[in-house]
Design an enzyme around this catalytic site. Structure first.
Site, PDB file in Angstrom:
ATOM      1  N   LYS A 282      12.588   8.640   5.409  1.00  0.00           N
ATOM      2  CA  LYS A 282      12.793  10.088   5.483  1.00  0.00           C
ATOM      3  C   LYS A 282      13.790  10.439   6.579  1.00  0.00           C
ATOM      4  CE  LYS A 282       9.261  12.918   5.091  1.00  0.00           C
ATOM      5  NZ  LYS A 282       8.063  13.755   5.408  1.00  0.00           N
TER       6      LYS A 282
ATOM      7  N   GLU B 105      11.749  -0.541  11.475  1.00  0.00           N
ATOM      8  CA  GLU B 105      11.590  -1.679  10.565  1.00  0.00           C
ATOM      9  C   GLU B 105      12.516  -1.541   9.356  1.00  0.00           C
ATOM     10  OE1 GLU B 105       7.497  -0.898  12.464  1.00  0.00           O
ATOM     11  OE2 GLU B 105       9.122   0.299  11.582  1.00  0.00           O
TER      12      GLU B 105
ATOM     13  N   GLY C 298       4.179  10.259   4.063  1.00  0.00           N
ATOM     14  CA  GLY C 298       4.589   8.968   3.516  1.00  0.00           C
ATOM     15  C   GLY C 298       3.598   8.372   2.541  1.00  0.00           C
ATOM     16  N   ARG C 299       2.313   8.391   2.877  1.00  0.00           N
ATOM     17  CA  ARG C 299       1.312   7.766   2.004  1.00  0.00           C
ATOM     18  C   ARG C 299       0.995   8.608   0.779  1.00  0.00           C
ATOM     19  NH1 ARG C 299      -0.455   9.270   6.814  1.00  0.00           N
ATOM     20  NH2 ARG C 299      -2.148  10.776   7.090  1.00  0.00           N
TER      21      ARG C 299
ATOM     22  N   GLU D 175      -5.318   5.492   7.050  1.00  0.00           N
ATOM     23  CA  GLU D 175      -4.346   6.221   7.857  1.00  0.00           C
ATOM     24  C   GLU D 175      -4.665   7.711   7.842  1.00  0.00           C
ATOM     25  OE1 GLU D 175      -0.051   4.856   8.547  1.00  0.00           O
ATOM     26  OE2 GLU D 175       0.182   6.485   7.092  1.00  0.00           O
TER      27      GLU D 175
ATOM     28  N   HIS E 102     -15.273 -14.945  -6.916  1.00  0.00           N
ATOM     29  CA  HIS E 102     -15.289 -16.316  -6.402  1.00  0.00           C
ATOM     30  C   HIS E 102     -14.787 -16.373  -4.970  1.00  0.00           C
ATOM     31  CE1 HIS E 102     -16.261 -18.250 -10.290  1.00  0.00           C
ATOM     32  NE2 HIS E 102     -15.701 -17.154 -10.766  1.00  0.00           N
TER      33      HIS E 102
ATOM     34  N   LYS F 116       4.209   1.256  18.427  1.00  0.00           N
ATOM     35  CA  LYS F 116       5.637   1.230  18.133  1.00  0.00           C
ATOM     36  C   LYS F 116       6.463   1.569  19.378  1.00  0.00           C
ATOM     37  CE  LYS F 116       6.768   3.425  14.328  1.00  0.00           C
ATOM     38  NZ  LYS F 116       6.742   4.452  13.258  1.00  0.00           N
TER      39      LYS F 116
END
Length: 552
Positions: A214, A220, A275-276, A361, A392, A512
């Site tokens: 954005k 990153e 964002g999410r 979050e 399993h 961060k």
């Protein structure tokens, strides 16, 4: 707004319904699901609801009609209806950032109108969707060509958080509908291995990068974007190649242009999209290229159908409200600290990770909307794997462990890939697992079967372990859209009850910021003198001793 003021007045534990629920849990504590089903032969039919193509069976939870009555009363006491309307009408429900949270507007059909802060937002959304569709069709048809004139065959989405988890989840979930002559990769981790492995076998002349950020400043994403730029320019030998091999999803036109991307190929979104919650926005450009604009519109339509249901359905028949309230019951009154997401469909293999970010979050908060410290549990841990793999792996703990883990089973009545009797076997496992968790197997049953006395305790299943089952006809784009919106609104329901803000994420910032401060200490032979605790200082010193410094 008056509804918000009402919500802010009292802590949850001070609500009358909250106190009654706490007393009710003590009364219900000795009741087993076996008893609840035995005394109500129609329980499995009664405790179900359906909307937007999703059927919810919540009967295998440790609840009765009084539990539901009190949970619904709690929702009304907490002003959930007002909170829902506030979100849909564009009120600034993201209070700490003074923003609306209008991910539902991304799914609104063309022609609807919604004015927020003086701006008509749905027409803006439709304009971006139309631009995305035009671009997606050009890539899919081969009309968009790379710098050397070759058509694009590889699409690499570079983002992180919601700019990665949404697109990769949607691509994997809808791979059945994707263009098989195109190859899709997703890069998120700042670890160089992620980029190296994603591009190792790709031809730069046929590769398109979508840079999803954005602000176009996310460290990153920008680190990987610059690695991609260098890889592309080195392979093509021309800086001008960037304009044909990179597009951006961003709001920072200056940063995009400085990178070398043509701003005509920048697809924007808005501050009111977290964002999410952004997979239905331009962040979904890779999804649209993969499945095509028509299927992407169907994805949005499925989400919109669930939006309308959440906004309008009475709470007693409202899927997101029921799912959210039952999570409150399991978390705050039964003491469960996690929720297992168990999709019985391989295409949904990334769905648990997607919901992990959405839930944790959003609701991993320790203060109320007013900043007061919370004295009750919020934000259960979401985790999971597809069935039958998980059976399993970790189901042993679900059935016989000492921890209570509520489960959401997700399945589809029709498979997209018929193969003998395998789908029947898959769904038989889904139904059997929820049945076994609920009812278990008693010591008396085992002794009657002739199990040796020394093994009875080991083979006893206590049962009484709660689960929901979600069923849809088949995994279509619309079904995925409805599932995503269902969980989004379930998370919002929980946040309203806990009186927290599910739309900020300040908790990701401190680490961060510290990393940026620490970076020069790791990069420079003469490190600046920075005070750290003894543990961090020792780790830095060890890293510097063992690091392979470049020779110049």
């Amino acid at each position: 707004m008056s509804g918000q003021a009402r919500i802010l007045r009292a802590p949850r534990a001070g609500r009358a319904a909250w106190r009654l629920l706490a007393a009710h849990e003590k009364q219900l504590r000795g009741t087993h699901l076996r008893e609840l089903f035995a005394t109500d032969p129609r329980r499995g039919e009664r405790m179900s609801a359906e909307a937007a193509g999703i059927y919810l069976d919540y009967s295998k939870n440790r609840i009765n009609d009084e539990t539901l009555r009190l949970l619904l009363e709690l929702a009304h006491e907490c002003g959930l209806g007002e909170r829902i309307e506030a979100m849909f009408t564009g009120a600034h429900v993201n209070t700490t950032e003074d923003r609306a949270a209008l991910h539902s507007a991304l799914r609104a059909p063309r022609g609807e109108r919604l004015v927020v802060d003086g701006v008509e937002v749905i027409s803006q959304v439709q304009e971006v969707l139309d631009r995305m569709a035009t671009f997606a069709e050009r890539v899919r048809s081969g009309a968009w060509r790379g710098h050397t004139g070759k058509r694009i065959r590889n699409v690499v989405n570079i983002g992180i958080g919601g700019s990665d988890l949404g697109p990769v989840m949607a691509y994997e979930a809808l791979r059945h509908y994707s263009a098989r002559d195109l190859n899709f990769r997703f890069v998120s981790n700042v670890d160089g291995t992620d980029f190296a492995e994603a591009t190792r076998d790709l031809d730069c002349t046929e590769t398109l990068f979508i840079i999803s950020s954005k602000t176009f400043t996310t460290i990153e994403t920008l680190s990987n974007a610059h690695a991609a730029r260098a890889w592309c320019v080195a392979g093509l030998g021309d800086e001008a190649a960037v304009r044909k091999h990179f597009v951006a999803v961003s709001t920072n036109g200056t940063g995009v242009a400085q990178f070398g991307i043509d701003t005509d190929n920048m697809f924007g979104f808005w501050d009111w999209v977290g964002g999410r919650y952004s997979m239905d926005s331009a962040i979904g450009l890779s999804t649209m290229i993969a499945i095509g604009p028509e299927h992407f519109r169907a994805l949005l339509a499925g989400g919109h159908a669930m939006d309308a249901h959440f906004r309008n359905a009475p709470f007693a028949a409202n899927l997101p409200v029921l799912l959210g309230l039952i999570s409150i019951w399991n978390n705050d009154f039964l003491g469960a600290q996690t929720t297992a997401i168990l999709p019985y469909d391989q295409y949904l293999k990334r769905f648990p990770a997607y919901l992990q970010q959405l839930a944790m979050e959003s609701n991993g908060k320790q203060v109320t909307l007013r900043g007061a410290r919370i004295g009750y549990q919020t934000g259960p841990i979401y985790w999971g794997e597809p069935g039958t793999n998980g059976q399993h792996s970790f189901y042993q703990l679900l059935h016989q462990g000492t921890k209570l883990v509520p489960c959401d089973f997700i399945g589809f009545c029709q498979t997209l890939n018929p193969l003998g009797r395998q789908h029947d076997l898959l769904i038989a496992n889904l139904f059997a697992q929820s049945e076994a968790l609920a009812f278990g197997k008693t010591a008396e049953q085992l002794r009657a079967e002739g199990v040796p006395a020394r093994l009875v305790a080991h083979r006893t299943f206590e049962g009484n372990r709660p689960s929901n089952t979600l069923l849809a006809e088949r995994l279509t784009p619309a079904a995925l859209g409805a599932l995503v919106a269902l969980y989004e609104h379930s998370v919002y329901t929980q946040a309203a009850i806990w009186n927290i803000n599910p739309f900020d994420q300040w908790g990701v910032e401190l680490g961060k910021a510290l990393a940026q401060q620490m970076l020069p200490e790791l990069e420079l032979p003469s490190a600046p003198d920075v005070a750290h605790d003894s543990s961090t200082q020792a780790l830095i010193q060890r890293y510097r001793r063992l690091k392979r410094w470049p020779t110049t």
